[in-house]
Design a protein around this motif. Structure first.
Motif, short mmCIF file in Angstrom:
data_model
loop_
_atom_site.label_atom_id
_atom_site.label_comp_id
_atom_site.label_asym_id
_atom_site.label_seq_id
_atom_site.Cartn_x
_atom_site.Cartn_y
_atom_site.Cartn_z
N PHE A 33 0.90 -1.20 -0.02
CA PHE A 33 0.03 0.03 0.02
C PHE A 33 1.03 1.26 0.10
CE2 PHE A 33 -2.53 3.45 2.29
CZ PHE A 33 -3.53 3.57 1.43
N PRO A 34 1.62 1.44 0.99
CA PRO A 34 2.64 2.70 0.91
C PRO A 34 3.48 2.76 -0.26
CG PRO A 34 3.33 1.35 2.75
CD PRO A 34 1.88 0.90 2.20
N PHE A 35 3.76 1.62 -0.69
CA PHE A 35 4.79 1.37 -1.96
C PHE A 35 3.94 2.02 -3.09
CE2 PHE A 35 6.58 -0.87 -5.76
CZ PHE A 35 7.76 -0.17 -5.78
N GLY A 36 2.72 1.39 -3.32
CA GLY A 36 1.69 1.98 -4.46
C GLY A 36 1.66 3.42 -4.15
N GLY A 37 1.33 3.88 -3.11
CA GLY A 37 1.52 5.15 -2.77
C GLY A 37 2.61 6.02 -3.19
N PHE A 38 3.79 5.61 -3.11
CA PHE A 38 4.97 6.21 -3.78
C PHE A 38 4.97 6.11 -5.11
CE2 PHE A 38 9.32 5.13 -5.51
CZ PHE A 38 9.72 6.46 -5.27
#
Length: 456
Positions: A33-38
């Motif tokens: 999820f945070p990697f996708g956010g990046f």
């Protein structure tokens, strides 16, 4: 869900996943999820310049509706890979919307309401968290039968936006400055304001357009190399980094343990967590109303100071909780104080400031930088904090206290107040801070371009 991962693997291979592999699979599912956010943050600039602010938000719904369907069907399809891919896609959606929504609202808001409207996205994030916590109660959907429905619910807000957003106007600044469509910009402003006399606002947007004629599209690399944007870029990196590295995720991570040590029954911890979510919503509502009264700078200083104090006292309380009987209650008070402090300033204000301290040509690149710092910091805390917790135990909050203190000092020394000022007036403040000579009064953000300034 871990049980589902294990069972699915067994059905395919006739043996269960070992403990390490299962933990790794789960960690990958969470951190996607945070990697996708990046990744979503990196897409902001190209998309908002090509499709506009409203167009990007409409396009972004794909990254919410598709994964919602995939996650909802993952159990029926007996595929945990669908969940992992969906977490990445929904992360891209979050990365785009967390940057484009504040940009869109900041550009269409009148200056006297820009702060309040700029805090509203964070308000709805906290409302979303609270709704997720309520649906995530074990008695509702966080159980063996309900979890696919819980994951599938993420598509509902996106479907509503897809139906309603087409009726809203595009950002007038985007229409005039980037599309050069004066008639469309004027009509959009009239629709937004509800009255016909929008001449003074159109004039202000024209001034910004005039000031940026030489710039064109400012890329992330150009953003870092321009002296006239130096303090703005440093400020958003420190504010976005401070927001995520101040320990907000760690506090939530530790909260359950704190509640249990205070005597809250294991089954009841989830209800206390919902209560904390409600406090978060309530304080963000307060921030909406006081941001135009107290200003951005005061809320940031107040918020980070409260977080610093809460981290310090929490460290002492956790260290002493086995020796003094009432210390766990002090820990609970610290968690609530921290949530209050973070909701007042560090959570809502940084994204609002990115909109305010950059002009039209550099704003998309600035959101790409701010968003990338936000999501990479989020990813790093999620990855590293469990190891810090094992190594330092209760003293891990000292690290977050130091980050809160350093961020507070930086805000006090550098970040100016932007309340009630036009984008051009704010830009003039930073022109002085960056010590760039004013060649033309209207070319506030382009001091690297005039020949006479090339020696600077």
């Amino acid at each position: 869900m871990k049980e589902f991962y294990n069972q699915t693997y067994y059905e395919r291979n006739n043996n269960y996943i070992n403990e390490f592999s299962l933990t790794l699979l789960w960690s990958v599912s969470v951190s996607m999820f945070p990697f996708g956010g990046f990744l979503g943050s990196l897409m902001v600039g190209p998309l908002v310049n090509k499709f506009g602010r409203k167009g990007t938000l409409l396009f972004n719904n794909i990254f919410s509706i598709v994964p919602a369907i995939l996650m909802g069907c993952s159990e029926v399809a007996r595929s945990f890979e669908m969940i992992i891919v969906s977490r990445l896609l929904v992360g891209i959606c979050a990365g785009l919307s967390s940057n484009v929504v504040p940009m869109y609202l900041g550009e269409l808001a009148p200056k006297n309401l820009r702060g309040a409207l700029g805090v509203v996205p964070q308000l709805f994030i906290t409302v979303g968290i609270l709704v997720a916590q309520i649906f995530g109660l074990r008695s509702l959907l966080a159980n063996k039968e309900g979890w696919p429905i819980l994951l599938g619910l993420t598509g509902i807000p996106a479907a509503l936006q897809l139906l309603l957003l087409p009726f809203f106007p595009e950002s007038p600044r985007y229409l005039l400055i980037q599309k050069k469509d004066e008639v469309a910009a004027k009509n959009a402003l009239k629709k937004l304001r509800g009255w016909g006399d929008v001449g003074s606002e159109m004039e202000e947007i024209r001034q910004e357009d005039e000031a940026e004629k030489a710039a064109g599209f400012i890329s992330v690399l150009k953003l870092f190399s321009m002296r006239s944007l130096r303090w703005q870029v440093i400020s958003i990196i420190i504010l976005m980094g401070g927001q995520q590295l101040s320990g907000v995720n760690a506090i939530y991570y530790y909260a359950d343990q704190i509640y249990l040590s205070a005597g809250v029954k294991h089954h009841d911890v989830q209800y206390v967590t919902v209560g904390t979510g409600a406090v978060n919503v309530l304080m963000t509502v307060c921030a909406v109303f006081v941001v135009e009264l107290l200003g951005r700078r005061v809320l940031l200083l107040l918020g980070f100071s409260v977080c610093f104090a809460a981290c310090c006292v929490l460290t002492a309380a956790l260290a002493l909780q086995d020796t003094i009987s009432w210390m766990p209650y002090v820990s609970i008070a610290c968690v609530i104080c921290y949530v209050v402090g973070h909701a007042l300033g560090p959570s809502p204000i940084p994204a609002l400031l990115i909109t305010e301290i950059f002009l039209q040509s550099s704003r998309p690149a600035a959101f790409m930088v701010g968003g990338s710092v936000h999501w990479l910091s989020n990813f790093a805390v999620g990855l590293i904090f469990p190891f810090i917790q094992v190594g330092l135990g209760p003293y891990s909050f000292i690290i977050f206290a130091v980050i809160c203190l350093l961020t507070t000092v930086y805000i006090f020394l550098v970040v100016p107040e932007t309340k009630g000022k036009t984008f051009m007036e704010i830009n003039q403040i930073f022109t002085k801070m960056n010590k760039v000579s004013e060649v033309h009064p209207e070319k506030k953000e382009l001091k690297d371009f005039p020949i006479s300034a090339s020696g600077l």
